[in-house]
Motif scaffolding. Structure first.
Motif, PDB file in Angstrom:
ATOM      1  N   VAL A   3       0.847  -1.200   0.000  1.00 32.46           N
ATOM      2  CA  VAL A   3       0.000   0.000   0.000  1.00 32.46           C
ATOM      3  C   VAL A   3       0.878   1.244   0.000  1.00 32.46           C
ATOM      4  O   VAL A   3       0.659   2.169  -0.780  1.00 32.46           O
ATOM      5  CB  VAL A   3      -0.943   0.005   1.230  1.00 32.46           C
ATOM      6  CG1 VAL A   3      -1.705   1.296   1.334  1.00 32.46           C
ATOM      7  CG2 VAL A   3      -1.897  -1.168   1.192  1.00 32.46           C
ATOM      8  N   LEU A   4       1.879   1.239   0.835  1.00 33.81           N
ATOM      9  CA  LEU A   4       2.768   2.398   0.951  1.00 33.81           C
ATOM     10  C   LEU A   4       3.546   2.640  -0.345  1.00 33.81           C
ATOM     11  O   LEU A   4       3.570   3.762  -0.866  1.00 33.81           O
ATOM     12  CB  LEU A   4       3.733   2.191   2.119  1.00 33.81           C
ATOM     13  CG  LEU A   4       4.718   3.318   2.383  1.00 33.81           C
ATOM     14  CD1 LEU A   4       3.987   4.571   2.833  1.00 33.81           C
ATOM     15  CD2 LEU A   4       5.728   2.890   3.425  1.00 33.81           C
ATOM     16  N   ALA A  29      -5.254  -5.723   2.142  1.00 34.19           N
ATOM     17  CA  ALA A  29      -4.785  -5.490   3.517  1.00 34.19           C
ATOM     18  C   ALA A  29      -5.956  -5.411   4.491  1.00 34.19           C
ATOM     19  O   ALA A  29      -5.873  -5.935   5.610  1.00 34.19           O
ATOM     20  CB  ALA A  29      -3.945  -4.217   3.580  1.00 34.19           C
ATOM     21  N   LEU A  30      -7.063  -4.776   4.094  1.00 37.12           N
ATOM     22  CA  LEU A  30      -8.233  -4.712   4.979  1.00 37.12           C
ATOM     23  C   LEU A  30      -8.813  -6.100   5.221  1.00 37.12           C
ATOM     24  O   LEU A  30      -9.241  -6.418   6.336  1.00 37.12           O
ATOM     25  CB  LEU A  30      -9.287  -3.775   4.385  1.00 37.12           C
ATOM     26  CG  LEU A  30      -8.935  -2.290   4.432  1.00 37.12           C
ATOM     27  CD1 LEU A  30      -9.996  -1.474   3.680  1.00 37.12           C
ATOM     28  CD2 LEU A  30      -8.812  -1.806   5.860  1.00 37.12           C
ATOM     29  N   PHE A  54     -14.971 -10.226   1.430  1.00 34.02           N
ATOM     30  CA  PHE A  54     -15.408  -9.088   0.618  1.00 34.02           C
ATOM     31  C   PHE A  54     -14.214  -8.209   0.246  1.00 34.02           C
ATOM     32  O   PHE A  54     -14.113  -7.730  -0.880  1.00 34.02           O
ATOM     33  CB  PHE A  54     -16.463  -8.249   1.345  1.00 34.02           C
ATOM     34  CG  PHE A  54     -17.815  -8.881   1.391  1.00 34.02           C
ATOM     35  CD1 PHE A  54     -18.504  -9.182   0.232  1.00 34.02           C
ATOM     36  CD2 PHE A  54     -18.403  -9.176   2.605  1.00 34.02           C
ATOM     37  CE1 PHE A  54     -19.756  -9.774   0.274  1.00 34.02           C
ATOM     38  CE2 PHE A  54     -19.647  -9.763   2.660  1.00 34.02           C
ATOM     39  CZ  PHE A  54     -20.327 -10.064   1.494  1.00 34.02           C
ATOM     40  N   GLY A  55     -13.310  -7.979   1.211  1.00 31.83           N
ATOM     41  CA  GLY A  55     -12.118  -7.195   0.924  1.00 31.83           C
ATOM     42  C   GLY A  55     -11.238  -7.872  -0.100  1.00 31.83           C
ATOM     43  O   GLY A  55     -10.719  -7.228  -1.016  1.00 31.83           O
ATOM     44  N   TRP A  56     -11.092  -9.187   0.028  1.00 26.17           N
ATOM     45  CA  TRP A  56     -10.243  -9.916  -0.917  1.00 26.17           C
ATOM     46  C   TRP A  56     -10.865  -9.974  -2.304  1.00 26.17           C
ATOM     47  O   TRP A  56     -10.170  -9.845  -3.306  1.00 26.17           O
ATOM     48  CB  TRP A  56      -9.956 -11.322  -0.396  1.00 26.17           C
ATOM     49  CG  TRP A  56      -9.110 -11.329   0.841  1.00 26.17           C
ATOM     50  CD1 TRP A  56      -8.186 -10.392   1.202  1.00 26.17           C
ATOM     51  CD2 TRP A  56      -9.130 -12.294   1.878  1.00 26.17           C
ATOM     52  NE1 TRP A  56      -7.615 -10.728   2.405  1.00 26.17           N
ATOM     53  CE2 TRP A  56      -8.176 -11.891   2.846  1.00 26.17           C
ATOM     54  CE3 TRP A  56      -9.842 -13.464   2.102  1.00 26.17           C
ATOM     55  CZ2 TRP A  56      -7.925 -12.632   4.004  1.00 26.17           C
ATOM     56  CZ3 TRP A  56      -9.587 -14.194   3.250  1.00 26.17           C
ATOM     57  CH2 TRP A  56      -8.641 -13.779   4.182  1.00 26.17           C
ATOM     58  N   VAL A  57     -12.178 -10.151  -2.362  1.00 33.75           N
ATOM     59  CA  VAL A  57     -12.864 -10.151  -3.670  1.00 33.75           C
ATOM     60  C   VAL A  57     -12.714  -8.782  -4.329  1.00 33.75           C
ATOM     61  O   VAL A  57     -12.419  -8.678  -5.521  1.00 33.75           O
ATOM     62  CB  VAL A  57     -14.347 -10.546  -3.513  1.00 33.75           C
ATOM     63  CG1 VAL A  57     -15.134 -10.240  -4.777  1.00 33.75           C
ATOM     64  CG2 VAL A  57     -14.477 -12.023  -3.162  1.00 33.75           C
ATOM     65  N   ALA A  58     -12.901  -7.719  -3.541  1.00 34.43           N
ATOM     66  CA  ALA A  58     -12.744  -6.364  -4.080  1.00 34.43           C
ATOM     67  C   ALA A  58     -11.321  -6.149  -4.582  1.00 34.43           C
ATOM     68  O   ALA A  58     -11.113  -5.527  -5.629  1.00 34.43           O
ATOM     69  CB  ALA A  58     -13.091  -5.328  -3.012  1.00 34.43           C
ATOM     70  N   SER A  59     -10.342  -6.693  -3.865  1.00 34.11           N
ATOM     71  CA  SER A  59      -8.951  -6.512  -4.302  1.00 34.11           C
ATOM     72  C   SER A  59      -8.712  -7.179  -5.646  1.00 34.11           C
ATOM     73  O   SER A  59      -8.053  -6.611  -6.516  1.00 34.11           O
ATOM     74  CB  SER A  59      -7.983  -7.059  -3.246  1.00 34.11           C
ATOM     75  OG  SER A  59      -8.007  -8.465  -3.191  1.00 34.11           O
ATOM     76  N   VAL A  60      -9.273  -8.368  -5.848  1.00 37.59           N
ATOM     77  CA  VAL A  60      -9.080  -9.063  -7.124  1.00 37.59           C
ATOM     78  C   VAL A  60      -9.832  -8.340  -8.243  1.00 37.59           C
ATOM     79  O   VAL A  60      -9.365  -8.304  -9.383  1.00 37.59           O
ATOM     80  CB  VAL A  60      -9.495 -10.548  -7.008  1.00 37.59           C
ATOM     81  CG1 VAL A  60      -9.450 -11.241  -8.349  1.00 37.59           C
ATOM     82  CG2 VAL A  60      -8.590 -11.264  -6.029  1.00 37.59           C
ATOM     83  N   ILE A  61     -10.953  -7.733  -7.922  1.00 39.69           N
ATOM     84  CA  ILE A  61     -11.673  -6.937  -8.926  1.00 39.69           C
ATOM     85  C   ILE A  61     -10.803  -5.754  -9.364  1.00 39.69           C
ATOM     86  O   ILE A  61     -10.691  -5.462 -10.554  1.00 39.69           O
ATOM     87  CB  ILE A  61     -13.041  -6.476  -8.392  1.00 39.69           C
ATOM     88  CG1 ILE A  61     -13.976  -7.685  -8.270  1.00 39.69           C
ATOM     89  CG2 ILE A  61     -13.659  -5.406  -9.294  1.00 39.69           C
ATOM     90  CD1 ILE A  61     -15.269  -7.412  -7.537  1.00 39.69           C
TER      91      ILE A  61
END
Length: 194
Positions: A3-4, A29-30, A54-61
């Motif tokens: 992220v950084l 990370a979330l 949900f966070g991991w799915v959003a990251s792959v999107i």
């Protein structure tokens, strides 16, 4: 860390690719933060579709949007029979994973991994036909394939060795996934230079 570093890269260049990578790292990370807190508070992992997913799915999107953003229209229409290796490999794994876990979750995850790997194999084949800076896109596609491979490896190891101690293969597969995720930043840098 991702992220950084991607945030710094975005701040310096204002390139959309780094912003999408920042969103990928942030959502991932979330998801990890929620998973870790759940594990610490309840001393177990959830068995149903949970918040961290949900966070991991959003990251792959976001990763797929990055993949689409970096590809050219010619690459997206490039015909490649090798790309069919993605569903040929992913569908049997989907059937296998469904015997161990939630069917809906496995359908979503394997579907996304099949799509990412299909586009990456097609993009890698297309990049091999290019010259000069456009050939650098192959590093991004190799990074994507490493990410997908590490995910599949982690899920498979988790089916046989659910223990996450350093003596378990699952621990080492998780570490491999971490390196694959961090490797997406230099791979994206190479692609942005193209």
């Amino acid at each position: 860390m991702g992220v950084l570093l991607s945030g710094i890269s975005y701040r310096k260049s204002r390139r959309q690719a780094y912003f999408l990578l920042l969103c990928f790292y942030g959502c991932f990370a979330l998801g990890v933060l929620y998973w870790t807190l759940y594990l610490l508070l309840f001393d177990t992992t959830p068995r149903v579709f949970y918040v961290s997913e949900f966070g991991w799915v959003a990251s792959v999107i976001f990763l797929h949007i990055l993949q689409a953003t970096l590809s050219t229209p010619e690459e997206r229409t490039f015909r490649c029979r090798r790309a069919w290796l993605a569903p040929a490999f992913g569908v049997p794994l989907l059937a296998f994973y469904c015997t161990y876990g939630d069917i809906l979750s496995n359908l979503i995850w394997c579907g996304m991994m099949i799509e990412l790997s299909y586009c990456a194999i097609r993009g890698l084949s297309y990049a091999d036909t290019q010259t000069g800076a456009m050939r650098n896109m192959r590093w991004f596609h190799i990074g994507m394939l490493c990410f997908v491979y590490a995910e599949y490896l982690l899920w498979t190891a988790g089916c046989f060795w659910p223990d996450t101690s350093p003596a378990s293969p699952t621990f080492w597969c998780d570490l491999l996934l971490t390196f694959a995720i961090l490797g997406l930043l230099p791979a994206t840098r190479r692609a942005v230079e193209a």
